[in-house]
Design an enzyme around this catalytic site. Structure first.
Site, PDB file in Angstrom:
ATOM      1  N   CYS A   3       1.233  -1.433   0.285  1.00  0.00           N
ATOM      2  CA  CYS A   3      -0.031   0.038   0.052  1.00  0.00           C
ATOM      3  C   CYS A   3       0.917   1.768   0.017  1.00  0.00           C
ATOM      4  O   CYS A   3       1.826   0.948  -0.140  1.00  0.00           O
ATOM      5  CB  CYS A   3      -0.809  -0.031   1.132  1.00  0.00           C
ATOM      6  SG  CYS A   3      -0.414   0.290   3.025  1.00  0.00           S
ATOM      7  N   CYS A   6       3.268   1.838   3.027  1.00  0.00           N
ATOM      8  CA  CYS A   6       4.544   0.847   2.537  1.00  0.00           C
ATOM      9  C   CYS A   6       5.846   2.019   1.338  1.00  0.00           C
ATOM     10  O   CYS A   6       7.075   2.266   2.387  1.00  0.00           O
ATOM     11  CB  CYS A   6       4.633  -0.372   1.828  1.00  0.00           C
ATOM     12  SG  CYS A   6       3.308  -1.498   2.632  1.00  0.00           S
ATOM     13  N   ASP A 495       9.569  27.165 -33.421  1.00  0.00           N
ATOM     14  CA  ASP A 495      11.424  27.134 -33.491  1.00  0.00           C
ATOM     15  C   ASP A 495      10.001  26.633 -35.714  1.00  0.00           C
ATOM     16  O   ASP A 495       9.783  26.010 -35.575  1.00  0.00           O
ATOM     17  CB  ASP A 495      12.111  26.154 -33.334  1.00  0.00           C
ATOM     18  CG  ASP A 495      13.754  27.045 -33.950  1.00  0.00           C
ATOM     19  OD1 ASP A 495      13.502  28.163 -34.137  1.00  0.00           O
ATOM     20  OD2 ASP A 495      13.644  26.027 -34.575  1.00  0.00           O
ATOM     21  N   ASP A 718      15.043  22.099 -32.447  1.00  0.00           N
ATOM     22  CA  ASP A 718      15.087  20.323 -32.595  1.00  0.00           C
ATOM     23  C   ASP A 718      16.575  20.720 -32.867  1.00  0.00           C
ATOM     24  O   ASP A 718      17.177  19.582 -33.093  1.00  0.00           O
ATOM     25  CB  ASP A 718      14.857  20.013 -34.402  1.00  0.00           C
ATOM     26  CG  ASP A 718      15.158  20.531 -35.081  1.00  0.00           C
ATOM     27  OD1 ASP A 718      15.753  22.144 -34.994  1.00  0.00           O
ATOM     28  OD2 ASP A 718      15.048  20.452 -36.655  1.00  0.00           O
ATOM     29  N   ASP A 722      18.495  25.258 -29.586  1.00  0.00           N
ATOM     30  CA  ASP A 722      17.095  25.439 -29.247  1.00  0.00           C
ATOM     31  C   ASP A 722      17.263  25.514 -27.196  1.00  0.00           C
ATOM     32  O   ASP A 722      16.204  25.319 -27.358  1.00  0.00           O
ATOM     33  CB  ASP A 722      16.774  24.993 -30.092  1.00  0.00           C
ATOM     34  CG  ASP A 722      15.591  25.304 -31.321  1.00  0.00           C
ATOM     35  OD1 ASP A 722      15.396  26.275 -31.571  1.00  0.00           O
ATOM     36  OD2 ASP A 722      15.372  24.559 -32.567  1.00  0.00           O
TER      37      ASP A 722
END
Length: 832
Positions: A3, A6, A495, A718, A722
């Site tokens: 649970c 724990c 971008d 990419d 960036d």
């Protein structure tokens, strides 16, 4: 672990280790992720603290045969430095390494040993050295088998016990009229028969709860095991006391509750068995990814082809892959050609053509021709291994929404114990006769119905399923926090170059000047003019491409590629020269060719009046027009542009329909930027942005308001430049076709480089959060409503009580509901 309590105990145990900075424990995966200072803490230290709070950690031992052992101590030191290694010894040219399964591989150990100056044999007596057995998967299978066995035993004893008890209590008028049945049900041995049936269930089927409860109490903690153990033991031992009292003539009551204890344990075991099966399904996606790598590879060493375990492949090995086989490691194609199915990594169903020099990735399927390739990345360095690592990290991370559940779970069980005690005392004093049994059954119902499991599983199960589903769709989500934040996004910054566009220029328009006529030049290799003497487009492209073939500029390369695609043969060139920032000049088959911008044409005294308006129109469309002059006369225009990706407009429209403001970020001038934005349907344009200014623009948007809400911004890019903006955004989204730097800085990576992946990521996030909200509503509503009813709150007003048996069924169902609700995310399909 059983649970959320724990989870809290293990986290506290880990955080008590000196040098541990952060510890996150996931109930669904039963894994801990620990951030620590290696100079202050060791993995064995952490294991000791986990065991100190009553829990165990899976370990395994790997034996490796060694060669060229010069310094055993150096090898041991190198092995112990490998993450996931607990201990290592070297004796008689044999290394015995204790590891945490999944954290260290044979390849990791082999690399460490070779760095220490020794070598690991590829096989022992002809038997290849394989990866160690997946102890974690093995443990899960054993858990499922154990739960199944417990369930079978529980049902076998509980069903007859329950039927006998119900017949005794509910069919009193029936068996009273039958002398045989009357003698059976009124026999002093009937109660002992019930105890005989209940005992195996109580102490064999339910032993894990009693052991867990003892461990928890011994370590001064409380978890679900404590609740179940106290509740069932109370019912069982009170019933034993009643039987002893009857035998000794002491009145401890006249009703036994053996069936209550047995049914509670069996019903919970039904829930645990179904939960164990469902938890296995939540990690199905990651298992599928891990199984993509073949176990063996075909390697060519010194001209000899042999099949070896994939963990024995070394960087630089030449590998052979035949049609229908999976690529074993990442590399670069050396010989041959084929089409490769990369859908398992990118989500793209169309096979990708591969030629010499192209990259191939581990786990992908060779569809047609055979090829050889050079191994470049092996083991944990392959793209597939990195994807698996990212998904595993995401699945073990915690979303911010889970903090409330963690805070409640930390005090949940103690509060339930107090409520159960108050329930018992209250009804013992004010309850109807027999007050003791009335108080006892209500207290047991409180203990049994309380379910911290549902709270603990609400978030991690949903995150496990959704991150796995995302990986199937080519969307890699780095953390639970990123997954949660994505559903709040109201602003997307795209971008332009490489994100909205293809990232490389392409020829879009070829225009012949109306006044340009050429002589017959068949012998010059350029080709002939049209019948009216007008220069053709093909002739113009031949001239320009021939001149540009020595240019290093991307625009020049785009023209050469265009000519090659058209099948045009290029002519010899002399006197090539580049005019920086303006264009080029060259002599092509005795003709003077000049290519460049309008300023260059003015400098060369070329009259471009007939082409100026068209050039302005093309520039207004976001294209780069280049004038072409032949022998001092304007010959035509060639326009080049970084063309939009096919899916760009559809992705932007989908984002806008979702109520998200879309911005385009570019270094282009206002006019060009506006033209490109118009093509894709974007109205918010941030133009003339230098690379180092991208982060500032993202932060400026974050400081703005969108209506009454603050902007929650995602940056999609990419390139290397960036990366700062991706890190600054609330959610950074990198395209998998971009640079490693961008992907490292991002929270989400789109493996295909397809902008529709942004839509998929946000829709998946929203679906996940809806699932988590439903899970939490059920978990909280269940406990908030169930515990008071079990305590008898409605009894004074409506005479309603909750049987402990019904409480056990409800408790078992609550966890199953949460997991099955999360599993619905496996059916998620992006709407675009």
């Amino acid at each position: 672990m059983t649970c959320a309590s724990c989870v809290a105990h293990v986290e506290h145990g880990l955080k008590d280790t000196a040098g541990v900075e952060k510890a996150v424990v996931n109930l669904a995966t039963e894994r801990a992720t620990v951030q620590y200072d290696p100079e202050k803490a060791t993995v064995p230290d952490m294991l000791w603290h986990v065991q100190d709070v009553g829990y165990d950690v899976l370990t395994d031992t790997v034996d490796l045969p060694l060669a060229d052992v010069a310094d055993a101590g150096k090898i041991i030191t190198a092995l112990k430095a490998v993450p996931g290694v607990l201990n290592a010894t070297v004796t008689n040219n044999q290394a015995a390494v204790q590891i945490i399964p999944g954290a260290a591989t044979i390849g990791d150990l082999r690399a460490a040993i070779e760095e220490a100056g020794a070598h690991v044999a590829d096989d022992v007596n002809g038997v290849p050295i394989a990866e160690p057995v997946d102890r974690e998967a093995q443990a899960r299978r054993r858990e499922l088998e154990r739960e199944r066995t417990n369930l079978i035993v529980g049902v076998a004893f509980t069903v007859p016990l329950f039927l006998l008890a119900m017949a005794h209590d509910l069919l009193h008028s029936v068996w009273m009229t039958n002398s045989t049945l009357n003698a059976f049900f009124t026999s002093p041995y009937f109660g002992w028969l019930l105890m005989l049936l209940a005992t195996p269930v109580q102490f064999y089927v339910g032993r894990a709860y009693h052991v867990g409860a003892w461990k928890a109490i011994r370590h001064r903690t409380a978890n679900m095991d404590v609740l179940i153990s106290i509740g069932t033991n109370a019912a069982y031992f009170y019933s034993v006391l009643v039987l002893i009292g009857v035998a000794l003539g002491i009145d401890f009551g006249d009703h036994v509750y053996f069936e209550t204890a047995a049914v509670i344990i069996t019903l919970i075991k039904v829930g645990k068995y179904l939960e164990a099966r469902a938890k296995g399904e939540t990690s199905a996606a990651i298992k599928n990814l891990m199984n993509l790598t073949p176990k063996t590879a075909r390697v060519i060493r010194k001209g000899v082809e042999s099949e070896i375990p994939v963990n024995a492949v070394r960087v630089g090995d030449v590998m052979l892959v035949r049609p229908g086989e999976r690529v074993p490691v990442d590399g670069v194609l050396l010989d041959g050609a084929s089409s490769v199915d990369e859908s398992m990594l990118t989500g793209e169903s169309i096979p990708v053509e591969k030629h010499i020099g192209d990259k191939v990735m581990a786990g992908t399927v060779n569809k047609t021709g055979a090829f050889t390739f050079e191994a470049r990345k092996i083991g944990k360095e392959t793209a597939l291994a990195q994807i698996v690592k990212l998904v595993e990290e995401a699945q073990t991370s915690k979303a911010p929404i889970q903090k409330l559940a963690d805070q409640i779970s930390a005090v949940f069980v103690p509060i339930v114990l107090v409520i159960a005690l108050l329930t018992f005392v209250t009804w013992l004093i004010f309850g109807p006769s027999p007050a003791f049994t009335f108080a006892l059954t209500n207290a047991i119902a409180v203990l049994i119905i309380a379910c911290p499991c549902a709270l603990g599983l609400a978030t991690p199960t949903a995150i496990m399923v959704s991150t796995g589903k995302g990986a199937e769709l080519g969307v890699l989500i780095r953390s639970g926090e990123a997954l949660e934040t994505a559903h709040k996004l109201n602003t997307i910054v795209l971008d332009k170059t490489g994100t909205l566009t293809q990232g490389k220029p392409m020829v879009t328009d070829v225009v012949i000047a109306p006044t340009m006529r050429v002589p017959q030049l068949a012998t010059a290799g350029i080709g002939v003019a049209s019948s009216d003497g007008q220069m053709s487009q093909g002739e113009l492209i031949k001239l320009v491409a021939s001149a540009e073939k020595f240019s290093e500029h991307p625009v020049g390369q785009a023209i050469v590629d265009y000519a090659n695609a058209k099948g045009l043969s290029l002519a010899p060139v002399v006197d090539f020269g580049a005019l920086a920032g303006h264009g080029i000049h060259a002599r092509v088959d005795s003709r003077e060719v000049v290519i460049g911008n309008d300023k260059l044409m003015v400098d060369q005294k070329v009259n471009t009046v007939a082409l100026d308006k068209l050039a302005q129109k093309l520039a207004g469309e976001g294209k780069t027009p280049m004038f072409v002059a032949v022998d001092g006369q304007a010959a035509g225009l060639i326009a080049v542009a970084d063309t939009l990706k096919v899916e760009a407009r559809a992705a932007v429209q989908a984002l806008q329909k979702m109520g998200i403001d879309v911005y385009m970020l570019t270094g282009d001038n206002e006019r060009t930027a506006a033209a490109i934005a118009k093509q894709v349907g974007i109205t918010n344009v941030i133009a003339q942005v230098l690379p180092e200014q991208k982060e500032q623009k993202v932060r400026a948007l974050q400081a703005e308001m969108k209506g009454n809400d603050k902007r929650v911004v995602a940056m999609v890019g990419d390139g290397i430049n960036d990366a700062p903006a991706l890190a600054a955004a609330n959610v950074g989204i990198a395209l998998g076709t971009g640079t490693d730097v961008a992907m490292e800085a991002a929270d989400i990576t789109l493996m295909r480089g397809d902008l529709r992946g942004v839509v998929t990521a946000i829709q998946l996030s929203r679906a996940t959060m809806r699932t988590i909200y439903v899970n939490y509503f059920w978990a909280f509503a269940y406990n908030v409503a169930g515990i008071p009813i079990a305590a008898g709150l409605l009894y004074p007003f409506f005479g309603i009580l909750l049987s402990p048996i019904i409480a056990a069924a409800a408790m078992a169902f609550s966890s199953i509901f949460v997991i099955t609700n999360s599993l619905r995310l496996r059916n998620f399909k992006p709407q675009i």
